[in-house]
Design a protein around this motif. Structure first.
Motif, PDB file in Angstrom:
ATOM      1  N   ALA A   1      11.615 -12.099  22.449  1.00  0.00           N
ATOM      2  CA  ALA A   1      13.022 -11.519  22.493  1.00  0.00           C
ATOM      3  C   ALA A   1      13.209 -11.438  24.082  1.00  0.00           C
ATOM      4  O   ALA A   1      13.114 -10.273  24.621  1.00  0.00           O
ATOM      5  CB  ALA A   1      12.748  -9.938  22.031  1.00  0.00           C
TER       6      ALA A   1
ATOM      7  N   TYR B   1      16.813   0.723  24.569  1.00  0.00           N
ATOM      8  CA  TYR B   1      15.894  -0.374  24.250  1.00  0.00           C
ATOM      9  C   TYR B   1      14.832  -0.034  22.987  1.00  0.00           C
ATOM     10  O   TYR B   1      14.681  -0.815  22.103  1.00  0.00           O
ATOM     11  CB  TYR B   1      15.132  -0.901  25.388  1.00  0.00           C
TER      12      TYR B   1
ATOM     13  N   ARG C   1       3.275  -9.105  23.005  1.00  0.00           N
ATOM     14  CA  ARG C   1       4.284  -8.997  23.875  1.00  0.00           C
ATOM     15  C   ARG C   1       3.157  -8.515  25.177  1.00  0.00           C
ATOM     16  O   ARG C   1       2.032  -8.413  25.140  1.00  0.00           O
ATOM     17  CB  ARG C   1       5.430  -8.083  24.064  1.00  0.00           C
TER      18      ARG C   1
ATOM     19  N   SER D   1      15.494 -10.607  27.281  1.00  0.00           N
ATOM     20  CA  SER D   1      16.816 -10.404  27.857  1.00  0.00           C
ATOM     21  C   SER D   1      17.455 -11.355  28.808  1.00  0.00           C
ATOM     22  O   SER D   1      16.767 -11.733  29.764  1.00  0.00           O
ATOM     23  CB  SER D   1      16.576  -9.189  28.788  1.00  0.00           C
TER      24      SER D   1
ATOM     25  N   GLU E   1      18.036 -10.178  23.642  1.00  0.00           N
ATOM     26  CA  GLU E   1      18.245  -8.575  23.940  1.00  0.00           C
ATOM     27  C   GLU E   1      19.378  -8.581  24.933  1.00  0.00           C
ATOM     28  O   GLU E   1      19.027  -8.074  26.214  1.00  0.00           O
ATOM     29  CB  GLU E   1      16.765  -8.028  24.196  1.00  0.00           C
TER      30      GLU E   1
ATOM     31  N   ARG F   1       8.037 -12.920  16.990  1.00  0.00           N
ATOM     32  CA  ARG F   1       9.671 -12.920  17.495  1.00  0.00           C
ATOM     33  C   ARG F   1       9.382 -13.007  18.986  1.00  0.00           C
ATOM     34  O   ARG F   1       8.220 -12.533  19.440  1.00  0.00           O
ATOM     35  CB  ARG F   1      10.580 -12.225  17.063  1.00  0.00           C
TER      36      ARG F   1
HETATM   37  N1  GLU Z   1      13.356  -7.805  25.995  1.00  0.00           N
HETATM   38  C1  GLU Z   1      12.073  -7.409  26.128  1.00  0.00           C
HETATM   39  C2  GLU Z   1      11.350  -8.054  27.463  1.00  0.00           C
HETATM   40  O1  GLU Z   1      12.274  -9.136  27.834  1.00  0.00           O
HETATM   41  C3  GLU Z   1      11.128  -7.533  24.858  1.00  0.00           C
HETATM   42  C4  GLU Z   1      10.124  -6.633  24.642  1.00  0.00           C
HETATM   43  C5  GLU Z   1       9.642  -6.942  23.345  1.00  0.00           C
HETATM   44  O2  GLU Z   1       8.930  -7.953  23.321  1.00  0.00           O
HETATM   45  O3  GLU Z   1       9.518  -5.974  22.406  1.00  0.00           O
HETATM   46  O4  GLU Z   1      10.377  -7.827  27.977  1.00  0.00           O
END
Ligand code: GLU
Length: 427
Positions: free
Chosen positions: A7, A142, A160, A9, A41, A5
């Motif tokens: 994710a 988070y 990530r 924000s 997120e 995935r």
């Molecule tokens: N929302 C987090 C970011 O933008 C995601 C981190 C993750 O992939 O766990 O860094």
């Protein structure tokens, strides 16, 4: 099946680093025949904005990425997070503090992250304080909601940025508490600016949006981001998304930080521009011209195609094309002082212009060949080199010392405009 995935924000535009994370997740999913999900997120209701999400989705699609299933919004899952936190509470591993629910971290334990890129990394829980799961305002922390969602979505691999490495041991504790299967982790070394510091606004453009505006092609940007920290081998530098899908494997990624190099990206972009067919390139150029307030209709279809061919090999970005060819679309084109000083400040330069203009006026057909022939004839008559005519003429009609072949430029611009500008410059 591999399930990964991205994710984001939605609190800002898509940063190049995030775009790279999305791309690598997508490549890994497509390479393995797995699935790639998007999770929004957006637990920070104040900073999250739909306009950022829309832009992020637009940018991902623009780069050529697609995703599986529906978007998951964390803002719609607060009940799930509470339920999960209460389950942990029920098992005695957490406590309440006012309205908050807090996870009790067991001391003096080693937590080992087996990272695909970095290998084994050991953390000690003595360095980790008790972890908030649900904050007193009812929103989830988070690290907790991330684990609840990754577990619920059956995410098998978490790819990530390195900057999340310190979150991972805390998240592993939550996986244990929720009795969920641990995914594999791959922390991607961050992308640095040219000076070795974390890539930020300070280095200039850092969002996909800004590069799109500059006239970087999506395939070139994707190609560039893929090459940072991974190589298809044999010193290959040009690789399409579909070829990268064939070849990419996360375990081949290097564990060293890469530096973002604008010049390299522009070089790649120039390669992509060069290799495009005029049919593909023309709509992109017209769109860019429009963005800059120019109408491409001043040139007919053939001449626009001619212009595209003449300039295609000369520009690194679509914006570069617009700047370099502005003289075809407006009288208010960029004029380089140095060219005027060098070629048009003397009476001699102006006299040459007048004489060449007279010859051009007499042409019944304003073709590339006829324009060139008139120049050669004048050079012969005056016993001077053709360059002495070409340089002042180029500056007179375009304001620039560089560009495509002068005779082609003149043909594309048309007899009327060319004569107008030559006479004006000769005054
Ligand atoms: N929302 C987090 C970011 O933008 C995601 C981190 C993750 O992939 O766990 O860094």
């Amino acid at each position: 099946m591999v399930k990964v995935r991205f994710a984001p924000s939605p609190t800002g535009f898509l940063h190049l680093g995030s775009a790279r994370t999305a791309l690598l997740n997508w490549l890994y999913a497509r390479h393995t025949g797995g699935e790639f999900y998007l999770r929004v997120e957006d637990t920070d209701r104040v900073r999250s904005d739909k306009k950022f999400l829309d832009e992020i989705l637009t940018d991902l699609k623009w780069m050529g990425l697609d995703w599986d299933g529906e978007l998951v919004y964390q803002s719609g899952r607060f009940d799930e997070y509470r339920k999960a936190a209460e389950k942990v509470l029920g098992s005695g591993k957490a406590y309440r503090e006012g309205d908050a629910i807090i996870f009790k971290v067991e001391k003096s334990r080693e937590i080992v992250v087996e990272d695909i890129i970095h290998g084994k990394i050991t953390f000690n829980t003595d360095q980790i304080k008790d972890q908030v799961m649900i904050k007193s305002d009812g929103s989830p922390a988070y690290n907790f909601c991330c684990v609840v969602d990754d577990a619920a979505q059956g995410i098998t691999h978490i790819l990530r940025g390195d900057d999340h490495l310190s979150n991972t041991p805390k998240q592993i504790l939550f996986y244990e508490a929720l009795e969920s299967t641990l995914p594999e982790f791959a922390h991607i070394p961050l992308m640095m600016g040219s000076d070795g510091a974390k890539l930020s606004k300070r280095h200039g453009a850092v969002s996909v949006e800004e590069y799109k505006k500059k006239g970087i092609l999506p395939a070139a940007l994707a190609n560039y981001l893929i090459l940072l920290g991974w190589s298809p081998g044999e010193d290959r530098e040009i690789i399409s998304l579909s070829e990268a899908v064939e070849l990419f494997d996360i375990s081949d990624m290097g564990d060293v930080q890469s530096r973002f190099d604008d010049r390299k990206l522009e070089w790649l972009n120039a390669e992509y521009i060069k290799n495009k067919s005029t049919r593909e390139l023309i709509p992109l150029l017209k769109e860019k011209l429009k963005e800059h307030g120019y109408s491409s209709n001043v040139l007919d279809k053939d001449k626009f195609e001619h212009l595209t061919k003449a300039y295609q090999v000369r520009f690194k970005t679509l914006n570069g094309f617009v700047e370099g060819t502005d003289c075809f679309f407006t009288d208010d084109y960029i004029k380089e002082d140095k060219g005027y000083r060098k070629y048009l400040s003397s009476e001699e330069g102006k006299e040459i212009l007048r004489e060449y203009a007279r010859k051009l006026e007499g042409l019944s057909e304003f073709s590339v060949e006829a324009i060139e022939d008139a120049c050669r004839r004048l050079a012969d008559e005056k016993a001077i080199k053709a360059a002495r005519i070409i340089h002042p003429t180029r500056v007179a009609i375009s304001g620039k010392t560089g560009g495509a072949s002068l005779f082609e430029m003149m043909y594309i611009m048309g007899q009327k405009k060319v004569l107008e500008r030559m006479k004006k410059a000769a005054r």
